[in-house]
Design an enzyme around this catalytic site. Structure first.
Site, PDB file in Angstrom:
ATOM      1  N   ASP A  30       0.795  -1.232  -0.027  1.00 33.85           N
ATOM      2  CA  ASP A  30       0.074  -0.029   0.138  1.00 33.85           C
ATOM      3  C   ASP A  30       1.010   1.257  -0.107  1.00 33.85           C
ATOM      4  OD1 ASP A  30      -3.282   0.361   0.779  1.00 33.85           O
ATOM      5  OD2 ASP A  30      -2.073   2.160   1.123  1.00 33.85           O
ATOM      6  N   CYS A 260     -20.221   0.921  -2.410  1.00 35.91           N
ATOM      7  CA  CYS A 260     -20.303   0.522  -3.761  1.00 35.91           C
ATOM      8  C   CYS A 260     -21.728   0.595  -4.511  1.00 35.91           C
ATOM      9  CB  CYS A 260     -19.871  -0.976  -3.734  1.00 35.91           C
ATOM     10  SG  CYS A 260     -18.165  -1.141  -3.436  1.00 35.91           S
ATOM     11  N   LYS A 320     -24.390   0.096   7.440  1.00 36.78           N
ATOM     12  CA  LYS A 320     -24.823  -1.139   7.688  1.00 36.78           C
ATOM     13  C   LYS A 320     -24.190  -1.696   9.163  1.00 36.78           C
ATOM     14  CE  LYS A 320     -23.370  -4.778   5.532  1.00 36.78           C
ATOM     15  NZ  LYS A 320     -23.010  -5.891   4.729  1.00 36.78           N
TER      16      LYS A 320
HETATM   17  N1  LIG Z   1     -15.503  -2.131  -0.287  1.00 39.43           N
HETATM   18  C1  LIG Z   1     -16.277  -3.216  -0.439  1.00 39.43           C
HETATM   19  O1  LIG Z   1     -16.967  -4.183   0.220  1.00 39.43           O
HETATM   20  C2  LIG Z   1     -15.878  -3.678  -1.982  1.00 39.43           C
HETATM   21  C3  LIG Z   1     -15.257  -3.027  -2.917  1.00 39.43           C
HETATM   22  N2  LIG Z   1     -15.241  -3.404  -4.242  1.00 39.43           N
HETATM   23  C4  LIG Z   1     -14.150  -2.779  -5.076  1.00 39.43           C
HETATM   24  O2  LIG Z   1     -12.868  -2.969  -4.649  1.00 39.43           O
HETATM   25  C5  LIG Z   1     -12.189  -1.807  -4.966  1.00 39.43           C
HETATM   26  C6  LIG Z   1     -11.457  -1.322  -3.692  1.00 39.43           C
HETATM   27  O3  LIG Z   1     -12.563  -1.056  -2.747  1.00 39.43           O
HETATM   28  P1  LIG Z   1     -11.717  -0.564  -1.312  1.00 39.43           P
HETATM   29  O4  LIG Z   1     -11.131  -1.998  -0.890  1.00 39.43           O
HETATM   30  O5  LIG Z   1     -13.295  -0.595  -0.634  1.00 39.43           O
HETATM   31  O6  LIG Z   1     -11.054   0.427  -1.440  1.00 39.43           O
HETATM   32  P2  LIG Z   1     -10.385   1.331  -0.150  1.00 39.43           P
HETATM   33  O7  LIG Z   1     -10.333   2.686  -0.488  1.00 39.43           O
HETATM   34  O8  LIG Z   1     -10.839   0.840   1.248  1.00 39.43           O
HETATM   35  O9  LIG Z   1      -8.921   0.817  -0.306  1.00 39.43           O
HETATM   36  C7  LIG Z   1      -8.090   1.241  -1.533  1.00 39.43           C
HETATM   37  C8  LIG Z   1      -6.776   1.053  -0.892  1.00 39.43           C
HETATM   38  O10 LIG Z   1      -5.590   1.493  -1.891  1.00 39.43           O
HETATM   39  C9  LIG Z   1      -4.447   1.951  -1.647  1.00 39.43           C
HETATM   40  N3  LIG Z   1      -3.840   2.691  -2.768  1.00 39.43           N
HETATM   41  C10 LIG Z   1      -4.465   3.510  -3.488  1.00 39.43           C
HETATM   42  N4  LIG Z   1      -3.425   3.779  -4.527  1.00 39.43           N
HETATM   43  C11 LIG Z   1      -2.535   2.783  -4.436  1.00 39.43           C
HETATM   44  C12 LIG Z   1      -1.317   2.640  -5.290  1.00 39.43           C
HETATM   45  N5  LIG Z   1      -0.994   2.978  -6.485  1.00 39.43           N
HETATM   46  N6  LIG Z   1      -0.650   1.291  -4.792  1.00 39.43           N
HETATM   47  C13 LIG Z   1      -0.796   0.607  -3.635  1.00 39.43           C
HETATM   48  N7  LIG Z   1      -1.909   0.853  -2.757  1.00 39.43           N
HETATM   49  C14 LIG Z   1      -2.849   2.079  -3.217  1.00 39.43           C
HETATM   50  C15 LIG Z   1      -5.018   3.092  -0.527  1.00 39.43           C
HETATM   51  O11 LIG Z   1      -4.047   3.726   0.004  1.00 39.43           O
HETATM   52  C16 LIG Z   1      -6.117   2.244   0.195  1.00 39.43           C
HETATM   53  O12 LIG Z   1      -5.624   1.639   1.349  1.00 39.43           O
HETATM   54  C17 LIG Z   1     -13.157  -0.759  -5.382  1.00 39.43           C
HETATM   55  O13 LIG Z   1     -13.055  -1.035  -6.877  1.00 39.43           O
HETATM   56  C18 LIG Z   1     -14.337  -1.101  -4.887  1.00 39.43           C
HETATM   57  O14 LIG Z   1     -15.515  -0.808  -6.054  1.00 39.43           O
HETATM   58  C19 LIG Z   1     -15.868  -4.650  -4.503  1.00 39.43           C
HETATM   59  C20 LIG Z   1     -16.452  -5.415  -3.759  1.00 39.43           C
HETATM   60  C21 LIG Z   1     -16.785  -5.031  -2.422  1.00 39.43           C
HETATM   61  O1  LIG Z   2     -19.296  -4.111  -4.572  1.00 37.59           O
HETATM   62  C1  LIG Z   2     -19.420  -4.327  -3.429  1.00 37.59           C
HETATM   63  O2  LIG Z   2     -18.855  -3.349  -2.716  1.00 37.59           O
HETATM   64  C2  LIG Z   2     -20.384  -4.888  -2.557  1.00 37.59           C
HETATM   65  O3  LIG Z   2     -21.791  -4.263  -2.395  1.00 37.59           O
HETATM   66  C3  LIG Z   2     -22.849  -4.966  -1.641  1.00 37.59           C
HETATM   67  O4  LIG Z   2     -22.165  -5.243  -0.264  1.00 37.59           O
HETATM   68  P1  LIG Z   2     -22.107  -3.969   0.871  1.00 37.59           P
HETATM   69  O5  LIG Z   2     -22.292  -2.538   0.374  1.00 37.59           O
HETATM   70  O6  LIG Z   2     -20.854  -4.160   1.742  1.00 37.59           O
HETATM   71  O7  LIG Z   2     -23.376  -4.366   1.528  1.00 37.59           O
HETATM   72  P2  LIG Z   2     -24.796  -4.876   1.634  1.00 37.59           P
HETATM   73  O8  LIG Z   2     -25.186  -5.727   2.676  1.00 37.59           O
HETATM   74  O9  LIG Z   2     -25.073  -5.319   0.029  1.00 37.59           O
HETATM   75  O10 LIG Z   2     -25.678  -3.486   1.737  1.00 37.59           O
HETATM   76  C4  LIG Z   2     -25.717  -2.430   1.021  1.00 37.59           C
HETATM   77  C5  LIG Z   2     -26.830  -1.452   1.420  1.00 37.59           C
HETATM   78  O11 LIG Z   2     -27.987  -1.890   1.133  1.00 37.59           O
HETATM   79  C6  LIG Z   2     -28.628  -1.826   2.243  1.00 37.59           C
HETATM   80  N1  LIG Z   2     -29.866  -2.856   2.463  1.00 37.59           N
HETATM   81  C7  LIG Z   2     -29.392  -4.129   1.970  1.00 37.59           C
HETATM   82  C8  LIG Z   2     -30.208  -5.228   1.979  1.00 37.59           C
HETATM   83  C9  LIG Z   2     -31.455  -4.989   2.060  1.00 37.59           C
HETATM   84  O12 LIG Z   2     -32.482  -5.857   1.857  1.00 37.59           O
HETATM   85  N2  LIG Z   2     -31.977  -3.631   1.999  1.00 37.59           N
HETATM   86  C10 LIG Z   2     -31.116  -2.586   2.202  1.00 37.59           C
HETATM   87  O13 LIG Z   2     -31.590  -1.392   2.569  1.00 37.59           O
HETATM   88  C11 LIG Z   2     -27.765  -1.808   3.370  1.00 37.59           C
HETATM   89  O14 LIG Z   2     -28.491  -1.412   4.723  1.00 37.59           O
HETATM   90  C12 LIG Z   2     -26.643  -1.269   2.708  1.00 37.59           C
HETATM   91  O15 LIG Z   2     -26.676   0.197   3.136  1.00 37.59           O
HETATM   92  C13 LIG Z   2     -22.968  -6.316  -2.294  1.00 37.59           C
HETATM   93  O16 LIG Z   2     -23.966  -6.926  -1.401  1.00 37.59           O
HETATM   94  C14 LIG Z   2     -21.596  -6.997  -2.500  1.00 37.59           C
HETATM   95  O17 LIG Z   2     -21.934  -8.385  -3.020  1.00 37.59           O
HETATM   96  C15 LIG Z   2     -20.592  -6.193  -3.342  1.00 37.59           C
HETATM   97  O18 LIG Z   2     -19.103  -6.836  -3.334  1.00 37.59           O
END
Ligand SMILES: NC(=O)C1=CN([C@@H]2O[C@H](COP(=O)(O)OP(=O)(O)OC[C@H]3O[C@@H](n4cnc5c(N)ncnc54)[C@H](O)[C@@H]3O)[C@@H](O)[C@H]2O)C=CC1
Ligand SMILES: O=C(O)[C@H]1O[C@H](OP(=O)(O)OP(=O)(O)OC[C@H]2O[C@@H](n3ccc(=O)[nH]c3=O)[C@H](O)[C@@H]2O)[C@H](O)[C@@H](O)[C@@H]1O
Length: 439
Positions: A30, A260, A320
């Site tokens: 990172d 997301c 959440k």
């Molecule tokens: N947060 C979630 O629940 C989910 C996120 N995603 C996707 O995954 C991706 C990452 O999301 P998050 O983990 O939430 O992001 P985040 O913002 O929590 O973490 C990103 C990290 O990357 C680091 N970073 C940035 N530029 C960098 C570089 N050049 N080299 C090394 N490190 C670097 C930052 O310092 C930070 O620690 C996004 O595209 C998001 O849409 C997909 C599914 C679930």
């Molecule tokens: O791309 C992503 O980042 C992720 O986005 C969501 O995951 P997340 O945002 O962590 O949480 P969820 O449990 O999906 O809830 C998302 C939002 O919807 C709301 N929600 C969820 C379910 C529901 O029935 N009603 C509702 O209002 C939750 O309160 C929350 O604000 C997806 O569920 C994941 O599969 C995906 O990887």
């Protein structure tokens, strides 16, 4: 295998820890040295149930390392995951500057041929553009292959989801790369779907957009239920039992938040627009969600007329339960609006209070427990359905508040529970409960 993961956010850290847990040697890289210092002390930088123990265990076994030095982290890597953020630009499209920079960092430092796996959520076509960008900057003799491997974990259950996901999607240009990644992921025991890169990228957006659509749909039904005297929870139960519909993501509330759904639905609308496709359905999903977030304020104004000088106990800040993440939480809209309307705000969140003080730039008090927040409040506003809030005896409101008036954005209590506790109770898509004494 030797794996490097770029980015130690919610996805990168969980991915790195999980891959080390199934036996691979992983180095997470990172650019934030503070995060790396904390991780090297065995302290996770995010709150996720089960993460801390698993991380520490793999660090102690020597299978999981953290560094801010790309040269060190990439030295032995056969596979490099890119898991940096792809936030929303002002126009709604995905901001690809971090992933492009991460790709350039890897290209500049890697000295051996590797598979580059894009885990970040990126618009269709990005994987191939990233590949070209890297090819233009690689050291002579180094070759790369590219793969799309979108992530489906949910925050708050990220470790569970990683080990019990419904599918692993692998999009590649060639069968060999897909086979390497399939066998690498085999220990997870999750079905692997191998496909082309564009379809893989689209699966991620389509999945998030569909889940957001389900939520906005049930929220619209909830709003109609309120007008017609029906109860949305009964309706959702009755609908969900039809296996073609399914019961998940049918919980009505104050709308979806998080890092997301909001950004990915906007990005898909933008992507469609760039290709002369007007994605009207998804635009409505977003509009319904924006309105849903304000609903409880309208109800509060309807009840009190004015909120000036009213003490409002805000229960829950995170988007959440089980996460400290405030990104796109309804709290970020509701709390400033309460402040604008002159309310005195007291907030409680079991995990995200620290984040609240950083993200919410209006005057508000933060308490360590629910009771302190509720004490002498004129009303309570439930934003997050944290287990300790849901499990609380509803009579507590009456015991601590000036009047037990509760606006519940997450339908934490049943109507009979609210009646028995003699609360004045306004929830989503269900009849209001107004005890005789309050009328
Ligand atoms: N947060 C979630 O629940 C989910 C996120 N995603 C996707 O995954 C991706 C990452 O999301 P998050 O983990 O939430 O992001 P985040 O913002 O929590 O973490 C990103 C990290 O990357 C680091 N970073 C940035 N530029 C960098 C570089 N050049 N080299 C090394 N490190 C670097 C930052 O310092 C930070 O620690 C996004 O595209 C998001 O849409 C997909 C599914 C679930
Ligand atoms: O791309 C992503 O980042 C992720 O986005 C969501 O995951 P997340 O945002 O962590 O949480 P969820 O449990 O999906 O809830 C998302 C939002 O919807 C709301 N929600 C969820 C379910 C529901 O029935 N009603 C509702 O209002 C939750 O309160 C929350 O604000 C997806 O569920 C994941 O599969 C995906 O990887």
């Amino acid at each position: 295998m030797n794996i490097a993961v770029i980015g130690t956010g919610y996805v990168g850290l969980v991915t790195g820890v999980a891959l080390s847990e199934i036996g691979h040697t992983v180095t997470c890289i990172d650019v934030d040295p503070k995060k790396i210092a904390k991780l090297n002390q065995g302290i996770p930088t995010i709150y996720e149930p089960g993460l801390s123990e698993m991380m520490l265990n793999n660090q102690q076994r020597g299978r999981l390392h953290f560094t801010d030095q790309h040269r060190v982290g990439l030295a032995d890597a056969d596979v490099v995951y890119l898991a940096v953020g792809t936030p929303q630009r002002a126009d709604g499209s995905a901001d690809l500057q971090y992933i492009e920079q991460a790709a350039l960092d890897v290209a500049g430092h890697i000295r051996r041929s590797a598979i580059i796996v894009i885990k970040s959520t990126v618009p269709v076509g990005t994987n191939l553009r990233i590949k070209q960008l890297m090819l233009d900057h690689l050291h002579p003799g180094v070759t790369i292959r590219i793969a799309s491997n979108p992530e489906f974990l949910r925050e708050g259950s990220a470790i569970h989801d990683t080990f019990h996901g419904d599918r692993i999607i692998i999009g590649t240009e060639d069968k060999d790369t897909a086979s390497v990644l399939e066998s690498m992921n085999k220990p997870f025991g999750i079905p692997v779907i191998k496909t082309d890169i564009a379809s893989s990228e689209m699966i991620k957006y389509a999945s998030n957009a569909f889940l957001a659509t389900k939520i906005s749909f049930i929220n619209e039904i909830a709003n109609l239920c309120e007008k017609l005297g029906a109860n949305v929870e009964e309706v959702a139960k009755g609908m969900g039992l039809d296996h073609r519909i399914g019961s998940s993501f049918l919980r009505a509330g104050i709308g979806y938040g998080g890092s997301c759904f909001p950004k990915d639905t906007n990005a898909l609308v933008q992507l469609a627009g760039n290709h002369h496709h007007d994605f009207n359905l998804l635009k409505s999903v977003i509009e319904v969600n924006n309105h849903q977030r304000r609903l409880l304020i309208e109800k509060m104004l309807g009840r009190f007329g004015s909120l000036t000088g009213k003490k409002v106990a805000v229960l829950g800040l995170a988007f959440k339960p089980n996460t400290d993440d405030l990104r796109e939480s309804p709290a970020l809209v509701l709390i400033p609006e309460l402040a604008r309307l002159g309310a005195e705000i007291v907030c409680y969140d079991p995990i995200a209070a620290d984040q609240g003080t950083k993200w919410i730039n209006v005057s508000a008090q933060y308490t360590e427990n629910v009771a302190d927040a509720l004490k002498d409040a004129d009303c309570a506003l439930i934003i997050t359905d944290w287990p300790d809030i849901k499990r609380m005896d509803p009579k507590t409101y009456g015991r601590l508040m000036r009047q037990a008036i509760v606006f519940d954005g997450r339908n934490c209590y049943s109507i009979p529970q609210a009646r028995a506790a003699r609360m004045e109770y306004y929830s989503i898509g269900r009849p209001d409960v107004v005890p005789e004494i309050s009328k």
